[in-house]
Design an enzyme around this catalytic site. Structure first.
Site, PDB file in Angstrom:
ATOM      1  N   CYS A 119       0.300 -20.852  -9.977  1.00  0.00           N
ATOM      2  CA  CYS A 119       0.042 -21.253  -8.584  1.00  0.00           C
ATOM      3  C   CYS A 119      -0.855 -22.489  -8.489  1.00  0.00           C
ATOM      4  O   CYS A 119      -0.956 -23.095  -7.427  1.00  0.00           O
ATOM      5  CB  CYS A 119      -0.585 -20.097  -7.813  1.00  0.00           C
ATOM      6  N   HIS A 262      -4.096 -23.077  -1.637  1.00  0.00           N
ATOM      7  CA  HIS A 262      -2.932 -22.303  -2.087  1.00  0.00           C
ATOM      8  C   HIS A 262      -2.772 -21.109  -1.136  1.00  0.00           C
ATOM      9  O   HIS A 262      -3.730 -20.391  -0.851  1.00  0.00           O
ATOM     10  CB  HIS A 262      -3.175 -21.839  -3.523  1.00  0.00           C
ATOM     11  N   ASN A 292       3.578 -16.188  -0.596  1.00  0.00           N
ATOM     12  CA  ASN A 292       3.056 -17.009  -1.686  1.00  0.00           C
ATOM     13  C   ASN A 292       4.229 -17.570  -2.484  1.00  0.00           C
ATOM     14  O   ASN A 292       4.915 -16.830  -3.185  1.00  0.00           O
ATOM     15  CB  ASN A 292       2.163 -16.120  -2.555  1.00  0.00           C
TER      16      ASN A 292
HETATM   17  O1  UT7 Z   1      -1.431 -16.729  -6.488  1.00  0.00           O
HETATM   18  C1  UT7 Z   1      -2.241 -15.633  -6.732  1.00  0.00           C
HETATM   19  C2  UT7 Z   1      -1.403 -14.413  -6.536  1.00  0.00           C
HETATM   20  N1  UT7 Z   1      -2.070 -13.197  -6.240  1.00  0.00           N
HETATM   21  C3  UT7 Z   1      -2.920 -13.010  -5.209  1.00  0.00           C
HETATM   22  O2  UT7 Z   1      -3.307 -13.866  -4.497  1.00  0.00           O
HETATM   23  C4  UT7 Z   1      -3.355 -11.576  -4.988  1.00  0.00           C
HETATM   24  C5  UT7 Z   1      -4.728 -11.464  -4.393  1.00  0.00           C
HETATM   25  N2  UT7 Z   1      -4.942 -10.117  -3.961  1.00  0.00           N
HETATM   26  C6  UT7 Z   1      -4.549  -9.693  -2.728  1.00  0.00           C
HETATM   27  O3  UT7 Z   1      -4.037 -10.475  -1.950  1.00  0.00           O
HETATM   28  C7  UT7 Z   1      -4.819  -8.263  -2.359  1.00  0.00           C
HETATM   29  O4  UT7 Z   1      -5.586  -7.644  -3.369  1.00  0.00           O
HETATM   30  C8  UT7 Z   1      -3.514  -7.441  -2.116  1.00  0.00           C
HETATM   31  C9  UT7 Z   1      -2.837  -7.922  -0.843  1.00  0.00           C
HETATM   32  C10 UT7 Z   1      -2.568  -7.586  -3.294  1.00  0.00           C
HETATM   33  C11 UT7 Z   1      -3.872  -5.973  -1.931  1.00  0.00           C
HETATM   34  O5  UT7 Z   1      -4.761  -5.831  -0.845  1.00  0.00           O
HETATM   35  P1  UT7 Z   1      -6.069  -4.950  -0.999  1.00  0.00           P
HETATM   36  O6  UT7 Z   1      -6.746  -4.973   0.297  1.00  0.00           O
HETATM   37  O7  UT7 Z   1      -6.829  -5.459  -2.191  1.00  0.00           O
HETATM   38  O8  UT7 Z   1      -5.470  -3.524  -1.264  1.00  0.00           O
HETATM   39  P2  UT7 Z   1      -5.767  -2.529  -2.479  1.00  0.00           P
HETATM   40  O9  UT7 Z   1      -5.099  -2.996  -3.712  1.00  0.00           O
HETATM   41  O10 UT7 Z   1      -7.247  -2.262  -2.507  1.00  0.00           O
HETATM   42  O11 UT7 Z   1      -5.033  -1.231  -1.985  1.00  0.00           O
HETATM   43  C12 UT7 Z   1      -5.512  -0.494  -0.841  1.00  0.00           C
HETATM   44  C13 UT7 Z   1      -4.530   0.629  -0.568  1.00  0.00           C
HETATM   45  C14 UT7 Z   1      -4.173   1.435  -1.808  1.00  0.00           C
HETATM   46  O12 UT7 Z   1      -4.006   2.776  -1.389  1.00  0.00           O
HETATM   47  P3  UT7 Z   1      -5.126   3.870  -1.726  1.00  0.00           P
HETATM   48  O13 UT7 Z   1      -5.236   3.869  -3.224  1.00  0.00           O
HETATM   49  O14 UT7 Z   1      -6.371   3.372  -1.064  1.00  0.00           O
HETATM   50  O15 UT7 Z   1      -4.555   5.112  -1.144  1.00  0.00           O
HETATM   51  C15 UT7 Z   1      -2.822   0.873  -2.198  1.00  0.00           C
HETATM   52  O16 UT7 Z   1      -2.033   1.826  -2.886  1.00  0.00           O
HETATM   53  O17 UT7 Z   1      -3.310   0.080  -0.079  1.00  0.00           O
HETATM   54  C16 UT7 Z   1      -2.215   0.573  -0.847  1.00  0.00           C
HETATM   55  N3  UT7 Z   1      -1.188  -0.464  -0.900  1.00  0.00           N
HETATM   56  C17 UT7 Z   1      -0.231  -0.549   0.023  1.00  0.00           C
HETATM   57  N4  UT7 Z   1       0.051   0.175   1.114  1.00  0.00           N
HETATM   58  C18 UT7 Z   1       1.101  -0.191   1.849  1.00  0.00           C
HETATM   59  C19 UT7 Z   1      -1.060  -1.458  -1.795  1.00  0.00           C
HETATM   60  N5  UT7 Z   1       0.005  -2.202  -1.482  1.00  0.00           N
HETATM   61  C20 UT7 Z   1       0.528  -1.669  -0.348  1.00  0.00           C
HETATM   62  C21 UT7 Z   1       1.623  -2.004   0.456  1.00  0.00           C
HETATM   63  N6  UT7 Z   1       1.859  -1.252   1.540  1.00  0.00           N
HETATM   64  N7  UT7 Z   1       2.409  -3.066   0.180  1.00  0.00           N
END
Ligand code: UT7
Length: 339
Positions: A119, A262, A292
């Protein structure tokens, strides 16, 4: 860290272009495949839909269309281009796709090659191409950022599949007088020790070659991402690298016309803007429409904002790319536009 050395040719950004696939996939449609919802995706990422390459379209096609638009905006004849640099992690051909794009453009005098920095790829490529211009060895370059991550996303992994989309963007840069240099400063960083939180690793499949000997069968796995770690990395390193660049160059954040990051997650854009006390109106964002698109996000966003008149000639832009590697970088540049 690099500041523009005096008396070397400068770099002017004189054209841009972009291209995205026609096929839209909205959040609710992803809910048919994985347990997610439009509300979750929008709240946590800001994304509403992404464009996904359908049958018959390629990274080369997207790249060609983006580069052709940049050529047209710049008013260049393709034969006058000296370098075609393609930033991509998803080439159509692992031996390099840039020469194929060079041929499609008819840029027959240009040298063409690929560069991979995930990225961060577009910023790394912009800086790389600029070095050729600044040393005087070439006059004109097309810098393309293009990716088709939809090939490599695990569409059954809701923690990553909702984030990504496909697209391409391109910028035409040419050498100019040193006092008109538009690439004011840049800084690029890598940290392979932290690279394990975002990977697209090769498969370890082995086949029999001849009696008692094996060979590895080529092929890649799917994107593996620890979203929380990448998020923490981004909100720590992006403000830090930008802050340093601004300070070294004696530029106050309020002097910036635009923040062009980005496009990974709206929460990351907001966090960086808050760090510099920049109003939301100065933060360029189109990830709600594309998600993204990896190396494409920055030129895709720039192209949109140039064509709708937000970014104008002379505007000062602070840009930062970040992602797998880990890699990250920042640049301060002025949009010049066509002469
Ligand atoms: O170019 C670089 C590429 N990568 C990035 O930029 C990624 C950067 N990271 C992020 O953007 C965020 O970390 C994410 C959007 C990927 C995830 O958001 P988050 O607020 O960090 O969520 P989390 O991983 O802490 O998950 C919170 C909850 C979890 O459930 P529990 O364990 O609390 O019950 C996940 O299982 O949200 C759940 N979850 C979802 N729920 C519905 C994770 N993905 C999803 C989903 N839909 N798509």
């Amino acid at each position: 860290m690099a500041q523009a050395p005096p008396n070397l040719p400068g770099v002017a950004l004189v054209g841009c272009g972009s291209s995205t696939p026609a096929q839209r996939v909205i959040n609710d449609e992803l809910g048919q495949r994985v347990e997610t919802s439009d509300a979750w995706i929008q709240t946590r990422t800001g994304i509403r839909e992404r464009k996904v390459v359908a049958k018959g379209e390629t990274v080369n096609d997207l790249s060609y269309r983006a580069a052709e638009s940049a050529l047209q905006m710049a008013g260049w004849d393709a034969e006058t281009v000296d370098l075609v640099l393609l930033a991509t992690s998803t080439p159509d051909d692992l031996f390099g796709s840039a020469p194929q794009i060079q041929a499609m453009l008819g840029a027959s005098k240009a040298v063409a090659f690929d560069l991979t920095a995930a990225c961060s790829g577009f910023l790394f490529a912009l800086v790389t191409a600029s070095q050729f211009l600044r040393t005087g060895s070439i006059k004109r370059a097309l810098v393309i950022g293009a990716d088709q991550l939809s090939r490599w996303v695990d569409w059954d992994d809701r923690r990553s599949c909702v984030l990504f989309g496909d697209g391409a963007g391109a910028v035409a840069i040419e050498s100019t007088n040193s006092n008109q240099n538009g690439l004011l400063a840049f800084d690029l960083k890598s940290d392979g020790k932290r690279g394990g939180c975002l990977n697209l690793p090769q498969r370890r499949d082995y086949l029999d070659l001849v009696t008692g000997k094996t060979h590895q069968k080529g092929g890649y796995s799917t994107i593996e991402m620890n979203g929380q770690e990448v998020y923490k990395f981004a909100v720590r390193e992006v403000p830090s690298i930008l802050d340093n660049l601004l300070k070294v160059n004696n530029i106050k954040p309020e002097c910036l016309d635009w923040l062009l990051l980005h496009q990974a997650n709206q929460r990351i854009l907001d966090a960086v803007a808050d760090r510099f006390k920049l109003p939301r109106e100065k933060v360029l964002s189109n990830l709600e429409s594309y998600g993204n698109t990896s190396a494409a996000t920055i030129p895709l966003m720039l192209d949109e904002a140039v064509r709708d008149g937000r970014v104008q000639s002379g505007h000062l832009i602070a840009s930062s790319g970040f992602g797998a590697g880990l890699s990250w970088g920042a640049a301060l540049f002025k949009w010049h536009g066509p002469s």
